[in-house]
Motif scaffolding. Structure first.
Motif, PDB file in Angstrom:
ATOM      1  N   LEU A 192       0.810  -1.221   0.000  1.00 41.93           N
ATOM      2  CA  LEU A 192       0.000   0.000   0.000  1.00 41.93           C
ATOM      3  C   LEU A 192       0.842   1.269   0.000  1.00 41.93           C
ATOM      4  O   LEU A 192       0.296   2.369   0.168  1.00 41.93           O
ATOM      5  N   LEU A 193       2.148   1.134  -0.192  1.00 37.97           N
ATOM      6  CA  LEU A 193       3.008   2.312  -0.188  1.00 37.97           C
ATOM      7  C   LEU A 193       2.696   3.213  -1.386  1.00 37.97           C
ATOM      8  O   LEU A 193       2.649   2.760  -2.526  1.00 37.97           O
ATOM      9  N   THR A 194       2.487   4.474  -1.100  1.00 37.70           N
ATOM     10  CA  THR A 194       2.313   5.504  -2.126  1.00 37.70           C
ATOM     11  C   THR A 194       3.234   6.663  -1.770  1.00 37.70           C
ATOM     12  O   THR A 194       3.810   6.695  -0.675  1.00 37.70           O
ATOM     13  N   ASP A 195       3.376   7.615  -2.674  1.00 34.31           N
ATOM     14  CA  ASP A 195       4.292   8.726  -2.423  1.00 34.31           C
ATOM     15  C   ASP A 195       3.966   9.466  -1.129  1.00 34.31           C
ATOM     16  O   ASP A 195       4.864   9.803  -0.353  1.00 34.31           O
ATOM     17  N   ASP A 196       2.694   9.731  -0.888  1.00 36.56           N
ATOM     18  CA  ASP A 196       2.334  10.477   0.319  1.00 36.56           C
ATOM     19  C   ASP A 196       2.639   9.671   1.579  1.00 36.56           C
ATOM     20  O   ASP A 196       3.098  10.219   2.589  1.00 36.56           O
ATOM     21  N   LYS A 197       2.400   8.360   1.526  1.00 36.21           N
ATOM     22  CA  LYS A 197       2.719   7.522   2.687  1.00 36.21           C
ATOM     23  C   LYS A 197       4.229   7.455   2.902  1.00 36.21           C
ATOM     24  O   LYS A 197       4.722   7.512   4.037  1.00 36.21           O
ATOM     25  N   MET A 198       4.970   7.299   1.819  1.00 32.36           N
ATOM     26  CA  MET A 198       6.431   7.270   1.938  1.00 32.36           C
ATOM     27  C   MET A 198       6.950   8.548   2.585  1.00 32.36           C
ATOM     28  O   MET A 198       7.804   8.502   3.487  1.00 32.36           O
ATOM     29  N   ASP A 199       6.442   9.685   2.142  1.00 36.80           N
ATOM     30  CA  ASP A 199       6.906  10.962   2.683  1.00 36.80           C
ATOM     31  C   ASP A 199       6.593  11.063   4.172  1.00 36.80           C
ATOM     32  O   ASP A 199       7.429  11.524   4.966  1.00 36.80           O
ATOM     33  N   TYR A 200       5.408  10.631   4.550  1.00 39.11           N
ATOM     34  CA  TYR A 200       5.034  10.682   5.970  1.00 39.11           C
ATOM     35  C   TYR A 200       5.913   9.750   6.803  1.00 39.11           C
ATOM     36  O   TYR A 200       6.434  10.142   7.858  1.00 39.11           O
ATOM     37  N   LEU A 201       6.068   8.512   6.340  1.00 41.12           N
ATOM     38  CA  LEU A 201       6.865   7.542   7.093  1.00 41.12           C
ATOM     39  C   LEU A 201       8.320   7.977   7.192  1.00 41.12           C
ATOM     40  O   LEU A 201       8.969   7.795   8.233  1.00 41.12           O
ATOM     41  N   ASN A 202       8.842   8.538   6.133  1.00 44.05           N
ATOM     42  CA  ASN A 202      10.227   8.997   6.173  1.00 44.05           C
ATOM     43  C   ASN A 202      10.406  10.188   7.110  1.00 44.05           C
ATOM     44  O   ASN A 202      11.486  10.406   7.651  1.00 44.05           O
TER      45      ASN A 202
END
Length: 454
Positions: A192-202
């Motif tokens: 379920l990784l998307t750009d917005d999720k990646m940015d938040y998690l990072n």
């Protein structure tokens, strides 16, 4: 206590209590089998007679004196300074928590210890209210601790991403007020990784664990979608993008090997070639009757594979490459703190796990083991007697560990595996012990090889 072994033409001796590693010649290596403290002033005649046919008497006497001197300096056969501490270091404040944000998953991994995500209790997601109550619980039970850790776990945590964000925001709002600092981590299958999720998690996660088993055919044999199709082609691009965006922040890819891929060094190398340099691939823990289970019959093959993996990692590093294999990472200079050496992860004492229903367990692998249910957030219960039991679970409380050379590196092994397979958190799971010892020898060899090449 010492442990000695031979690898790649080196005679290696580990002094267990001090952690000192010695490279020795053949005479010393053999002589160490014949000596033990306290040392006499002169080399005993029976030792001289035993080795006289192969070595000169003067060499034998000199070697004996060198061993005795190293003992006097407490770098060989050193005293055990840990046991007394183990008997006094007991219950500690809770500092870490595994939040089961989702008892649900979008994969159906065949080896999943969590019954494909629901832990056998039905598919459900944690509410924000339960998550906030868990943060309050951690704040209450962490007296004296400033740095706290929360791991978002599942199932698949990203199936409940909005609640993850609510919990993080709530915890951050409490930091200044309570004088605490939160360190968040997450384990995800990447679907379920998307750009917005990646940015938040990072931004918010200090560490990310990315689940993948290695080569496409290996991964897709076990890590399948609900419809039976593989996950490799979806998750690899997601993980590569995630790591690229992550920069120098912590992460590692984490896989599992089974009887189907005992050539798992190829999976480690494959993950490295995909661009991942922080890698963990661990043996499946499963009953021997299961067709993909790793058993004692596989140990010879597994040991040889770890040797091959150590050689491959050494070659990569010698060529200027960067790669860390989780189980070959060892600090010979200082090592972990005393408590970690004695009790490992701190499950049930410093570390607990919270389910979507607010139930409290010693760790994620104990979920569903009612004997070890520690309490519940909603009714305010917390069984301190279980906490005390786990605080007393250390390398000296486990019979197989007391005289084991690896005890300060494995810290008594996994309490959950001990309980699940031997019915007692104090009874070491022998198969895991054997594999851990081999990995430690490879780790020590790698360190020795690096020091020799400097």
């Amino acid at each position: 206590m010492i442990h000695k072994f031979r690898a790649k033409g080196n005679n290696i001796v580990l002094d267990v209590n001090s952690g000192g590693v010695h490279l020795v010649d053949d005479l010393t290596y053999h002589l160490l089998d014949e000596v033990t403290p306290p040392f006499e002033r002169e080399c005993p005649e029976n030792i001289i007679r035993k080795f006289q046919g192969k070595y000169k008497e003067e060499e034998i006497r000199e070697c004996y004196q060198e061993i005795a001197q190293l003992h006097e300096e407490q770098v060989l056969f050193s005293r055990d300074a840990y046991q007394a501490y183990a008997e006094t270091a007991v219950v500690s404040p809770v500092k870490a928590m595994c939040l089961h944000i989702a008892h649900d998953c979008n994969l159906r991994c065949k080896y999943c210890f969590a019954s494909t995500g629901d832990f056998g209790t039905g598919r459900k997601l944690m509410t924000a209210e339960t998550g906030k109550a868990a943060i309050d619980f951690l704040l209450e039970k962490s007296v004296g601790r400033e740095n706290l850790e929360v791991d978002f776990f599942g199932g698949e945590p990203l199936m409940n991403f909005d609640v993850v964000k609510e919990i993080v925001s709530y915890a951050r709002s409490k930091e200044k007020e309570c004088g605490k600092k939160f360190r968040f981590t997450m384990t995800t299958n990447g679907m379920l990784l998307t750009d917005d999720k990646m940015d938040y998690l990072n931004e918010e996660m200090q560490n990310i664990v990315l689940s993948i088993d290695g080569r496409r055919e290996v991964n897709d044999r076990m890590r399948q979608r609900i419809d039976g199709s593989g996950s490799y082609d979806r998750i690899v691009p997601n993980f590569q993008k995630m790591v690229e965006k992550r920069g120098d922040k912590e992460y590692y890819v984490r896989g599992t090997y089974t009887k189907h891929n005992l050539d798992f060094s190829e999976d480690v190398l494959h993950l490295y070639e995909l661009g991942f340099d922080q890698i963990s691939v661990e043996p499946v823990v499963e009953d021997a009757s299961v067709e993909y289970a790793v058993t004692e019959d596989d140990l010879e093959t597994i040991f040889a594979e770890y040797d091959r993996l150590a050689e491959k990692i050494s070659a990569i590093r010698q060529q200027g490459g960067k790669i860390n294999f989780f189980h070959f990472m060892i600090d010979l200079d200082q090592g972990p703190c005393v408590v970690k050496r004695l009790r490992g992860c701190g499950s049930g004492n410093e570390y607990v796990s919270i389910t979507p229903d607010g139930d409290i367990y010693p760790c994620h692998q104990f979920v569903g083991q009612e004997e070890y249910k520690m309490g519940n957030l909603a009714d305010g219960t917390f069984r301190e007697e279980i906490k005390k039991e786990f605080a007393g679970a250390h390398v000296y409380s486990k019979p197989a560990c007391r005289e084991c050379w690896a005890k300060f590196y494995c810290s008594g092994g996994c309490n959950a595996n001990n309980y699940i397979y031997n019915g007692d958190i104090h009874q070491a799971y022998e198969l895991s012990c054997a594999i851990q010892k081999k990995r430690l020898e490879c780790a020590i060899l790698l360190k020795v090889s690096e020091m020799l090449s400097e």
